[in-house]
Design an enzyme around this catalytic site. Structure first.
Site: not given
Ligand SMILES: Nc1nc2c(c(=O)[nH]1)N[C@H]1C(S)=C(S)[C@@H](COP(=O)(O)OP(=O)(O)OC[C@H]3O[C@@H](n4cnc5c(=O)[nH]c(N)nc54)[C@H](O)[C@@H]3O)O[C@H]1N2
Ligand SMILES: Nc1nc2c(c(=O)[nH]1)N[C@H]1C(S)=C(S)[C@@H](COP(=O)(O)OP(=O)(O)OC[C@H]3O[C@@H](n4cnc5c(=O)[nH]c(N)nc54)[C@H](O)[C@@H]3O)O[C@H]1N2
Ligand SMILES: [Mo]
Length: 749
Positions: A85, A87
């Site tokens: 798993y 990104w």
């Molecule tokens: N800059 C940046 N943007 C990203 C990412 C990143 O790594 N960096 N990751 C991307 C990815 S993989 C994903 S999945 C999306 C996730 O997108 P989201 O899940 O929407 O993003 P979060 O920042 O986890 O949460 C959004 C807001 O929900 C609020 N929140 C948390 N818990 C609760 C709750 O119980 N109730 C209510 N009402 N609000 C709550 C928090 O204040 C938070 O700021 O973001 C994407 N966008």
């Molecule tokens: N507590 C808490 N934990 C969370 C979340 C949260 O809201 N709260 N959000 C969750 C969510 S929504 C997500 S999506 C996950 C994200 O979790 P991940 O997707 O595991 O996070 P990344 O840091 O994006 O990891 C991607 C890795 O891929 C590597 N990579 C990038 N490009 C390449 C490539 O071309 N080749 C190879 N081999 N590697 C590469 C990067 O260097 C990095 O180490 O985290 C989750 N974890």
């Molecule tokens: Mo995510």
């Protein structure tokens, strides 16, 4: 060296500035490396504390090929864990997770992972309710429809611009801000229901209703009760388009348990006063309203419930399928959600099928490693965990993304062999046995684009591979050769032949819809194309609304299921057959809050992509006291003697980490907020130094139904750190990986 934004992008991400520094970062993995005591005696116990020995590509690949073969022979394909798993990075061909799964599938299969951390609970509850999980994976009512029709937006979890920097597959156009401004210009009113004011940009002039984390279901039940009690619900829509309202109505009214779920009941749980709850319900009923939920709401214990409840509430309001009305998810979660786009294919690289046909729910990683053969339940089925001998990860960082990292670290000592491809010495790479250096997007050719973006772009190689890194595709091609599955994996195509093949398929798909794309060479030369705009606004379930008989949903009843017979048949008390307020294991109203009285919210980082680019200049500029920033309400900070800029220790029974305090009146009392993604950096005594909140988070499934991650349900206590604060070591690589001069001479340049 610098990266320039795409000229047509109205809001490029400042993260671009981190790219050159990251590409040439000292944290790059320069050469294949093998963990010293694994190499010498197949040790499993020193992952995380050991040093590495650099080896030649030939030696490294020989080791990997032999281990794959050995584990397959001894345990069968499911002895290899290859869900991998994560990104990875933009670019659809060199998407590492797709490549590693395709490679392992071609070689006989592996134990895979299903679902994701983003919207894993929604993925499995929504099909029972709506017959599809398209509203998280695909389209929702688009911004054009919203701007033209909506009068009131209730945004649970807000509409934070920080999240709009990111799109999987790559963003040609960062469109979230543009659309939020357009909606505002049309006079749409915004109400943001969130633990922090920062979840809405100031220009929206949003009304902020602070809510206790994880209690949104109770708030929505209180609103639903108000609608019912005041006969403001749309009985005709509930009859014509929904099934099972009556048992839900009895629950709302309190017929079954003697407790009506009225506004006063909800207020005691969610912390928003009853008057505001009633007025919220009336206002939503009195105008064209859109209820949109951030994905974060379902990334919590019992996270199925707020999503199901939002649908039930929207159904009672009777606006589902009307332009700009009803419910939606993720408008503020990711760039491109709600971006108007024609229904045309994007570039896709096929993963193939897993011949081993076995997978675990994505977030049950530690459970699997801990208990081979152990039973688990998932979406109405019972299954057991496989016995894993080899873990293969490329394009993900479990020591960033998984919950309760101290527990993961213990379980991580079980498999015999761990292979990781990455470009940087992440926490996961440091805990592997064989580490292979992968190129970054700047070092190879690829196709970028996503089903939510109107651009497709040629990602032309900008620089030569750094160190002796190789493309994941090249690494797997050579391993496939050694393992006898080269034909299945490569289909005898080179990188450039694959890019052409992917383009051909996409071009043919567009042609079927009467959209002519240029041939590959013309596209590559131009560097990008823009797809034609959609002919009309998209409204989620618009067809179903207009004619439910002609366009039934793919549920048992063909309608929206407010009560699900299928879920009833599972007999799960942690996911009853209609939306229900279920107390999360940890929240501010729980027993556990006596010892750990603060709810720690982990948000997506504004300055990086998860753990990616954390060592880079953009993320580092935002650190406080040299570590991740922790935002706290002034009262909570003062009660703990904490001042702005202090180092704090955040702790609970699962672990402890250090963070830098920022006082913020826009955080509600009882809540503290930290972004995910600081590089995991535990000291010998277990104290995490950089501010990685996943040493504190709860690692249990959302319920037996979805088994999603419960990352957002965690209670902590915070105290001032008075001793000298230890330096963060995660970004240091010197003295950690040893170079063997004998191998350097033989290396590919
Ligand atoms: N800059 C940046 N943007 C990203 C990412 C990143 O790594 N960096 N990751 C991307 C990815 S993989 C994903 S999945 C999306 C996730 O997108 P989201 O899940 O929407 O993003 P979060 O920042 O986890 O949460 C959004 C807001 O929900 C609020 N929140 C948390 N818990 C609760 C709750 O119980 N109730 C209510 N009402 N609000 C709550 C928090 O204040 C938070 O700021 O973001 C994407 N966008
Ligand atoms: N507590 C808490 N934990 C969370 C979340 C949260 O809201 N709260 N959000 C969750 C969510 S929504 C997500 S999506 C996950 C994200 O979790 P991940 O997707 O595991 O996070 P990344 O840091 O994006 O990891 C991607 C890795 O891929 C590597 N990579 C990038 N490009 C390449 C490539 O071309 N080749 C190879 N081999 N590697 C590469 C990067 O260097 C990095 O180490 O985290 C989750 N974890
Ligand atoms: Mo995510």
């Amino acid at each position: 060296m610098r990266c320039e934004p795409f000229a047509a992008d109205p809001a490029p991400s400042p993260m671009l500035r981190a790219m050159p520094a990251m590409v040439y970062s000292p944290t790059r993995i320069m050469r294949p490396a093998v963990r010293k005591s694994w190499l010498e005696e197949r040790d499993r116990t020193q992952r995380g504390s050991d040093s590495f020995v650099e080896v030649s590509w030939n030696d490294a690949l020989k080791l990997v090929a032999a281990e794959l073969q050995r584990v397959r022979a001894e345990r069968g394909p499911t002895g290899i864990f290859g869900g991998s798993y994560g990104w990875s990075s933009a670019g659809r061909f060199h998407h590492a997770r797709t490549q590693v799964r395709r490679f392992l599938f071609a070689g006989g299969g592996c134990t895979d992972q299903v679902g994701n951390y983003s919207w894993g609970a929604a993925q499995f509850i929504l099909p029972h309710v709506l017959g599809t999980y398209e509203p998280v994976a695909g389209r929702v009512t688009d911004w054009a429809s919203v701007a033209n029709n909506t009068r009131l937006i209730l945004a649970f979890g807000g509409l934070a611009l920080k999240n709009g920097q990111i799109a999987s597959g790559g963003a040609g156009e960062h469109s979230m801000e543009k659309w939020l401004r357009a909606a505002k210009a049309r006079g749409i009113e915004f109400i943001v229901i969130s633990p922090t004011r920062a979840d809405a940009p100031d220009f929206l002039g949003a009304h902020w209703l602070p809510i206790r984390p994880n209690t949104d279901t109770a708030l929505m039940l209180g609103m639903a009760h108000t609608l019912l009690a005041e006969s403001r619900h749309d009985a005709a829509f509930l009859e014509s388009h929904c099934s099972g309202f009556e048992p839900f109505r009895r629950y709302l009214a309190g017929d079954a348990d003697g407790s009506p779920k009225n506004a006063a009941w909800a207020a005691a749980i969610c912390g928003i006063d009853a008057g505001s709850i009633r007025s919220l319900a009336r206002r939503a009923a009195g105008t064209r309203s859109l209820i949109t939920l951030a994905w974060a709401l379902q990334r919590a214990h019992r996270g199925e419930q707020p999503y199901w409840m939002a649908i039930a509430l929207a159904a009672m309001l009777g606006q589902i399928g009307l332009p700009g009305g009803g419910f939606a998810f993720g408008h503020g979660s990711l760039n491109g959600v709600g971006n108007p786009r024609a229904e045309l294919p994007g570039p896709e690289f096929p993963t193939g099928k897993n011949p081993a046909a076995r997978a675990i729910p994505v977030a049950r990683l530690t459970d699997m490693l801990e208990s081979p053969g152990g039973a688990f339940e998932f979406n109405g089925k019972r299954d057991t965990y496989p016995d894993i001998g080899l873990v293969y990860w490329a394009g993900g960082n479990p020591f960033h993304h998984h919950q309760d990292l101290n527990r993961l670290a213990r379980a991580w000592a079980k498999p015999e062999t761990i292979v990781v491809h990455d470009s940087w010495w992440t926490a996961t790479a440091r805990r592997a046995d064989i580490v292979l250096p992968a190129t970054t997007t700047l070092e190879r050719n690829d196709l970028g684009g996503s089903s939510r973006d109107n651009y497709v772009f040629a990602m032309q190689r900008a620089i030569a591979p750094v160190g002796s890194s190789r493309d994941d595709y090249d690494i797997f091609s050579e391993l496939a050769q050694r393992g006898g599955c080269a034909e299945a994996y490569t289909e005898a195509r080179s990188e450039s032949q694959w890019l052409r093949a992917i383009w051909r398929v996409m071009r043919a798909g567009c042609a079927e819809k009467n959209v002519e794309l240029p041939d590959f060479d013309a596209f590559w030369e131009q560097g990008w194309i823009r797809l034609p705009p959609p002919a009309r606004d998209y409204v989620l379930f618009g067809h179903f609304r207009t004619d439910p008989a002609a366009h039934p949903l793919n549920t048992r009843s063909g309608k929206i299921e407010i009560f699900s017979e299928v879920i009833a048949s599972f007999g799960y008390d942690d996911c009853p057959p209609h939306p229900t307020w279920l107390e999360p294991a940890e929240w501010l109203g729980s027993e556990a809050a006596r010892r750990h009285p603060l709810h720690l919210i982990t948000i997506q980082p504004p300055d990086r992509l998860h753990s990616q680019m954390d060592p880079g200049p953009v993320a580092q500029a935002n650190k406080v006291a040299g570590r991740e920033k922790l935002r706290m309400n002034p009262g909570d900070a003062a009660a703990r003697g904490l001042a702005d800029g202090d180092v704090a220790r955040i702790h609970n029974d699962r672990g402890a980490c250090l963070a830098g305090v920022r006082i913020d009146a826009g955080v509600m009392p009882g809540v503290a907020i930290i972004a995910t993604g600081a590089w995991y950096d535990p000291a010998a005594d277990g104290l995490e130094r950089g501010g990685n909140p996943n040493v504190l988070s709860l690692d249990v499934g959302t319920s037996r139904l979805a088994q999603g991650p419960s990352a957002l349900s965690m209670l902590v206590e915070i105290e001032k750190w008075t001793a000298a604060a230890p330096a963060v070591r995660a970004y240091e690589v010197r003295g950690f990986s040893t170079r063997s001069p004998a191998h350097q001479a033989a290396e590919t340049p």
